[in-house]
Enzyme design. Structure first.
Site, PDB file in Angstrom:
ATOM      1  N   ASP A 252       0.865  -1.169   0.000  1.00  0.00           N
ATOM      2  CA  ASP A 252       0.000   0.000   0.000  1.00  0.00           C
ATOM      3  C   ASP A 252       0.912   1.233   0.000  1.00  0.00           C
ATOM      4  OD1 ASP A 252      -2.429   1.599   0.449  1.00  0.00           O
ATOM      5  OD2 ASP A 252      -1.543   1.932   2.430  1.00  0.00           O
TER       6      ASP A 252
ATOM      7  N   ASP B 149      -1.577  -0.754   6.158  1.00  0.00           N
ATOM      8  CA  ASP B 149      -1.754  -0.217   7.503  1.00  0.00           C
ATOM      9  C   ASP B 149      -3.170   0.233   7.800  1.00  0.00           C
ATOM     10  OD1 ASP B 149      -1.753   1.975   5.778  1.00  0.00           O
ATOM     11  OD2 ASP B 149      -0.961   3.315   7.325  1.00  0.00           O
TER      12      ASP B 149
ATOM     13  N   ASP C 244      -7.141  -1.999   3.999  1.00  0.00           N
ATOM     14  CA  ASP C 244      -6.148  -2.986   3.574  1.00  0.00           C
ATOM     15  C   ASP C 244      -6.447  -4.378   4.143  1.00  0.00           C
ATOM     16  OD1 ASP C 244      -4.596  -1.088   2.180  1.00  0.00           O
ATOM     17  OD2 ASP C 244      -3.633  -0.465   4.041  1.00  0.00           O
TER      18      ASP C 244
END
Length: 567
Positions: free
Chosen positions: A257, A454, A458
């Site tokens: 990410d 995080d 996600d």
């Protein structure tokens, strides 16, 4: 081993004349020596848990009935008011009520700089108060504290079984059966078929039972797992189970990410462009003066960059919603804002037109700075990459692991970050609910996928991936969904986790190779294949104990392995 011991004791009653008492004594000495070495090795593998538990202070000072009382940390109750003075370790998790201080949180985050704490901020048990005094309300005590949860994760990982260990356990069960069969065949061949004495036949049978103890095979993988997960915990890498430790060695691609993982997650000044005759410091000083006191994220980024520069007092300030601001600094009029503000104020931007287009095409937010109707500079603001991200990407590629970026940002912004980091695969404009689908698409190509994130959005992707890595500073949902937690919130620790996994798996394979090889050689030797060279039961006990100790010591050598990405 137990069966061999019973046989040897029984033999002393049948053959007292051949000094079996002495043989049994020697046998027991070697067996106990082997187990002592094994227990020492196991204790060494548990050092990580003990060192984590020792981080918590034994005592805490709390307010009860208006008086300060020192109590054992285990007796601190939820909602107790805890008193912290300079140099104290914080006993349990909580929220600051009064006072300010700097707290060393390197135990948890790996960040060496102390963190400022003021009323309303969270504090974590086992961290160290460096300067001021404060009081805080205990919100998590006992097994609910962050430290207790870390210890629990490490213990669960060390007690879990990797796929290789399940195979070794089955092999150990079969080894017992094989040992019994070979022992009985040994007795039958030597006593009935070859016609040797009952003493020799029983001695060889005992030797087979003793030397075939599956301790080495049973220790081969759990010892490596204990040491590997313990070493990871020491370096802020928490494996939730042994399967994740093993699966991380097989990853073909790791998807990151972007925001908060590969980048800092907050805007920063990444470039300052000035017109001829001006300087970067002068432009930043103007912008910093305008943004004094503003809490807007872009303003804070400029203030941070202008820190240490001489700022002039404002004599007038007008906020222009959605465009910027107009200010008076002495006799000068300063404009700070976007292109629309410059156009409305008839500011000539021809001198930096191309530079502005370049910065905007790179996905950066461009703040124009003008003085008395003339453009003096541009300030480019973007979410900056984490300092270790570029090195991590390079090292991952050197180790044959592909790196991809997954983000909801637009393609231009994503590609800017990717170029800086050296990432070739960029998956941009992804809605939160589509992240797991993107992981599935990569898996459909036959790739083993790791996912690093995080945020709450996600979590599905972390669960879908073969191995999910959660940044430690991320949300509880992301951490719960992941297989590995990176406590330092540093993407470079993904490399450390993979390196540690590979090193641990190598130790597993080495131990399994030795355990199997030992039995392949030991069985025929114990059964008397090399007669008249016969192995005695006490020598068999030494060989068995030695093999177990060798496997344990080899696993402990993992602590000395130099691993890139680990402290």
């Amino acid at each position: 081993m137990g069966t061999g011991y019973l046989f040897s004791v029984g033999a002393t009653f049948f053959f007292p004349s051949v000094q079996f008492y002495e043989a049994v004594a020697v046998l027991l000495v070697f067996i106990l020596l082997g187990h002592w070495l094994e227990m020492r090795a196991r204790a060494g593998a548990s050092d990580a848990i003990r060192s984590l538990m020792d981080l918590a202070p034994p005592k805490a000072t709390v307010l009860r009935d208006g008086q300060e009382r020192e109590v054992p940390t285990a007796e601190v109750l939820k909602d107790d008011i805890v008193v912290i003075r300079p140099g104290n370790k914080i006993p349990v998790d909580g929220e600051v009520l009064e006072g300010e201080s700097l707290v060393d949180e390197s135990m948890l985050t790996g960040e060496s700089m102390p963190v400022e704490k003021k009323p309303g901020d969270k504090v974590i048990g086992a961290t160290i108060n460096k300067s001021g005094s404060f009081r805080y309300r205990a919100t998590k005590v006992g097994s609910d504290t962050a430290l207790a949860q870390i210890v629990k994760l490490v213990q669960e990982a060390q007690n879990s079984k990797a796929p290789a260990q399940l195979l070794a356990d089955k092999a150990s069960q079969w080894l017992v059966v094989i040992a019994i069969v070979i022992g009985l065949l040994t007795f039958a061949v030597w006593f009935w078929w070859i016609g040797q004495s009952l003493l020799l036949a029983v001695t060889l049978t005992i030797t087979v039972f003793v030397i075939a103890c599956p301790d080495a095979l049973g220790l081969a993988t759990p010892m490596a797992v204990m040491v590997g997960t313990g070493l990871g915990a020491r370096n802020g890498i928490l494996f939730k189970n042994a399967s994740a430790l093993e699966d991380a060695t097989r990853l073909d691609i790791v998807v990151f990410d972007k925001t908060g993982t590969l980048t800092m997650g907050e805007p920063q000044v990444v470039e300052v462009v000035v017109v001829a005759g001006s300087t970067e410091e002068a432009v930043l000083a103007l912008a910093g003066t305008v943004e004094q006191g503003s809490d807007h994220p872009l303003a804070q980024a400029i203030q941070s960059k202008a820190e240490g520069l001489q700022l002039d007092p404002l004599t007038g300030f007008t906020n222009i919603e959605g465009k910027g601001a107009r200010t008076e600094i002495g006799s000068k009029t300063v404009l700070l804002g976007n292109r629309r503000l410059m156009d409305e104020e008839k500011v000539d931007m021809a001198s930096l037109k191309d530079e502005a287009a370049r910065l905007q095409s790179a996905g950066q937010t461009v703040v124009h700075v003008a003085q008395d109707g003339k453009l003096v500079g541009l300030i480019a603001i973007a979410d900056a990459p984490r300092p270790t991200a570029t090195a991590m990407v390079k090292k991952m590629r050197e180790r044959g692991v592909e790196v991809a970026m997954l983000t909801g940002d637009n393609q231009a912004t994503a590609e800017r970050i990717a170029r800086e980091l050296g990432i070739e695969m960029v998956i941009a404009d992804v809605l939160p609910g589509q992240k797991a689908d993107k992981i599935k698409e990569l898996q459909a190509q036959g790739k083993k996928v790791g996912m690093v994130g995080d945020g709450v959005n996600d979590a599905p992707a972390l669960t879908q991936a073969e191995v999910g890595f959660a940044i430690g500073a991320g949300t509880d949902v992301a951490i719960e969904s992941a297989d590995v937690v990176l406590m330092k919130s540093d993407p470079y620790d993904v490399l450390g986790a993979i390196e540690l996994s590979r090193a641990t798996l190598r130790k597993m394979h080495q131990n399994l190779f030795w355990a199997v090889g030992y039995n392949v050689i030991a069985f025929p030797a114990a059964a008397g294949v090399f007669y008249p060279l016969v192995i005695s039961p006490e020598v068999a006990a030494l060989a068995m104990s030695g093999s177990s100790a060798l496997v344990a010591v080899n696993a402990l050598l993992l602590k000395r392995t130099q691993l890139d990405g680990l402290g």
